[in-house]
Scaffold this motif. Sequence first.
Motif, PDB file in Angstrom:
ATOM      1  N   TYR A  40      -5.507  14.866 -10.951  1.00  0.00           N
ATOM      2  CA  TYR A  40      -5.395  15.678  -9.735  1.00  0.00           C
ATOM      3  C   TYR A  40      -5.888  14.909  -8.508  1.00  0.00           C
ATOM      4  O   TYR A  40      -5.247  14.917  -7.456  1.00  0.00           O
ATOM      5  N   LEU A  41      -6.996  14.207  -8.640  1.00  0.00           N
ATOM      6  CA  LEU A  41      -7.520  13.420  -7.521  1.00  0.00           C
ATOM      7  C   LEU A  41      -6.612  12.231  -7.199  1.00  0.00           C
ATOM      8  O   LEU A  41      -6.620  11.728  -6.080  1.00  0.00           O
ATOM      9  N   GLY A  42      -5.812  11.804  -8.177  1.00  0.00           N
ATOM     10  CA  GLY A  42      -4.843  10.731  -7.935  1.00  0.00           C
ATOM     11  C   GLY A  42      -3.834  11.100  -6.857  1.00  0.00           C
ATOM     12  O   GLY A  42      -3.337  10.230  -6.144  1.00  0.00           O
ATOM     13  N   ILE A  43      -3.529  12.393  -6.727  1.00  0.00           N
ATOM     14  CA  ILE A  43      -2.619  12.841  -5.669  1.00  0.00           C
ATOM     15  C   ILE A  43      -3.179  12.455  -4.311  1.00  0.00           C
ATOM     16  O   ILE A  43      -2.479  11.909  -3.455  1.00  0.00           O
ATOM     17  N   PHE A  44      -4.443  12.705  -4.108  1.00  0.00           N
ATOM     18  CA  PHE A  44      -5.058  12.477  -2.802  1.00  0.00           C
ATOM     19  C   PHE A  44      -5.356  11.003  -2.547  1.00  0.00           C
ATOM     20  O   PHE A  44      -5.240  10.536  -1.412  1.00  0.00           O
ATOM     21  N   VAL A  45      -5.706  10.261  -3.593  1.00  0.00           N
ATOM     22  CA  VAL A  45      -5.912   8.824  -3.428  1.00  0.00           C
ATOM     23  C   VAL A  45      -4.580   8.145  -3.093  1.00  0.00           C
ATOM     24  O   VAL A  45      -4.506   7.300  -2.197  1.00  0.00           O
ATOM     25  N   GLY A  46      -3.516   8.529  -3.782  1.00  0.00           N
ATOM     26  CA  GLY A  46      -2.195   7.979  -3.487  1.00  0.00           C
ATOM     27  C   GLY A  46      -1.737   8.336  -2.082  1.00  0.00           C
ATOM     28  O   GLY A  46      -1.163   7.513  -1.370  1.00  0.00           O
ATOM     29  N   SER A  47      -2.014   9.573  -1.671  1.00  0.00           N
ATOM     30  CA  SER A  47      -1.659   9.992  -0.315  1.00  0.00           C
ATOM     31  C   SER A  47      -2.431   9.198   0.732  1.00  0.00           C
ATOM     32  O   SER A  47      -1.872   8.792   1.758  1.00  0.00           O
ATOM     33  N   ALA A  48      -3.701   8.959   0.463  1.00  0.00           N
ATOM     34  CA  ALA A  48      -4.510   8.172   1.402  1.00  0.00           C
ATOM     35  C   ALA A  48      -4.029   6.726   1.461  1.00  0.00           C
ATOM     36  O   ALA A  48      -3.982   6.127   2.544  1.00  0.00           O
ATOM     37  N   LEU A  49      -3.662   6.157   0.318  1.00  0.00           N
ATOM     38  CA  LEU A  49      -3.123   4.795   0.304  1.00  0.00           C
ATOM     39  C   LEU A  49      -1.824   4.725   1.105  1.00  0.00           C
ATOM     40  O   LEU A  49      -1.621   3.798   1.895  1.00  0.00           O
ATOM     41  N   LYS A  52       0.827  -1.210   0.000  1.00  0.00           N
ATOM     42  CA  LYS A  52       0.000   0.000   0.000  1.00  0.00           C
ATOM     43  C   LYS A  52       0.856   1.253   0.000  1.00  0.00           C
ATOM     44  O   LYS A  52       0.568   2.215  -0.721  1.00  0.00           O
ATOM     45  N   MET A  53       1.899   1.253   0.810  1.00  0.00           N
ATOM     46  CA  MET A  53       2.771   2.424   0.871  1.00  0.00           C
ATOM     47  C   MET A  53       3.483   2.647  -0.461  1.00  0.00           C
ATOM     48  O   MET A  53       3.561   3.774  -0.958  1.00  0.00           O
ATOM     49  N   LEU A  54       3.986   1.584  -1.065  1.00  0.00           N
ATOM     50  CA  LEU A  54       4.688   1.696  -2.336  1.00  0.00           C
ATOM     51  C   LEU A  54       3.749   2.152  -3.454  1.00  0.00           C
ATOM     52  O   LEU A  54       4.076   3.069  -4.221  1.00  0.00           O
ATOM     53  N   LEU A  55       2.591   1.546  -3.538  1.00  0.00           N
ATOM     54  CA  LEU A  55       1.612   1.901  -4.558  1.00  0.00           C
ATOM     55  C   LEU A  55       1.109   3.332  -4.357  1.00  0.00           C
ATOM     56  O   LEU A  55       0.989   4.102  -5.317  1.00  0.00           O
TER      57      LEU A  55
END
Length: 181
Positions: free
Chosen positions: A95-104, A13-16
């Motif tokens: 742009y929303l990928g930034i926040f999804v990646g941060s949440a992951l 999860k952290m890597l992804l």
Amino acid sequence: MNIREAQRKASLKMLLGAGIAILSLISTVISTLLMFSSKLDDGSAIGSAIAYQLKRFAYFCYEHTGGLHWLWDLAPIPDPYWLTSPSNFWFIAVYLGIFVGSALFSSGAASKARIRRINREIEDQLIKESIAGTRSRTRAQIEQSVDIPGSSIWKQWHELYLAPLVTTIVGALILKFVFGV
């Protein structure tokens, strides 16, 4: 899920999450830079001067990021004058990928922290049993008896819902009042 599976899942999860967030952030910066350099030239002297400097900066960045040329080609250029353009929807998705990646990433980090606490508790339990003289279970047996529930990124409402909204509003205000777009 046992401790080993939970550790592997948290690391993944952290890597992804880091990969998604970093690529989305770079693509968003590239898209914004391309938008400013191409859409800011409105024919006026000041607009042309600012657009010229931004085009030079965009070219400089393009030349010095050789490994990311594929990202420059794929980055959607949003159109601030036509809000329903397809490139705007792609820009919002990136742009929303930034926040999804941060949440992951933060979900994986929280799971790793929980696993570290569980490992300390297991060690404490082994020490307590050793002191009491009742050495009934081994570390492997205790680890097998521990069940770790999975964590979801959808519980992190701040990173997935509030942060994109606040960042978008601040960005829109900057675009409106500083750049006049």
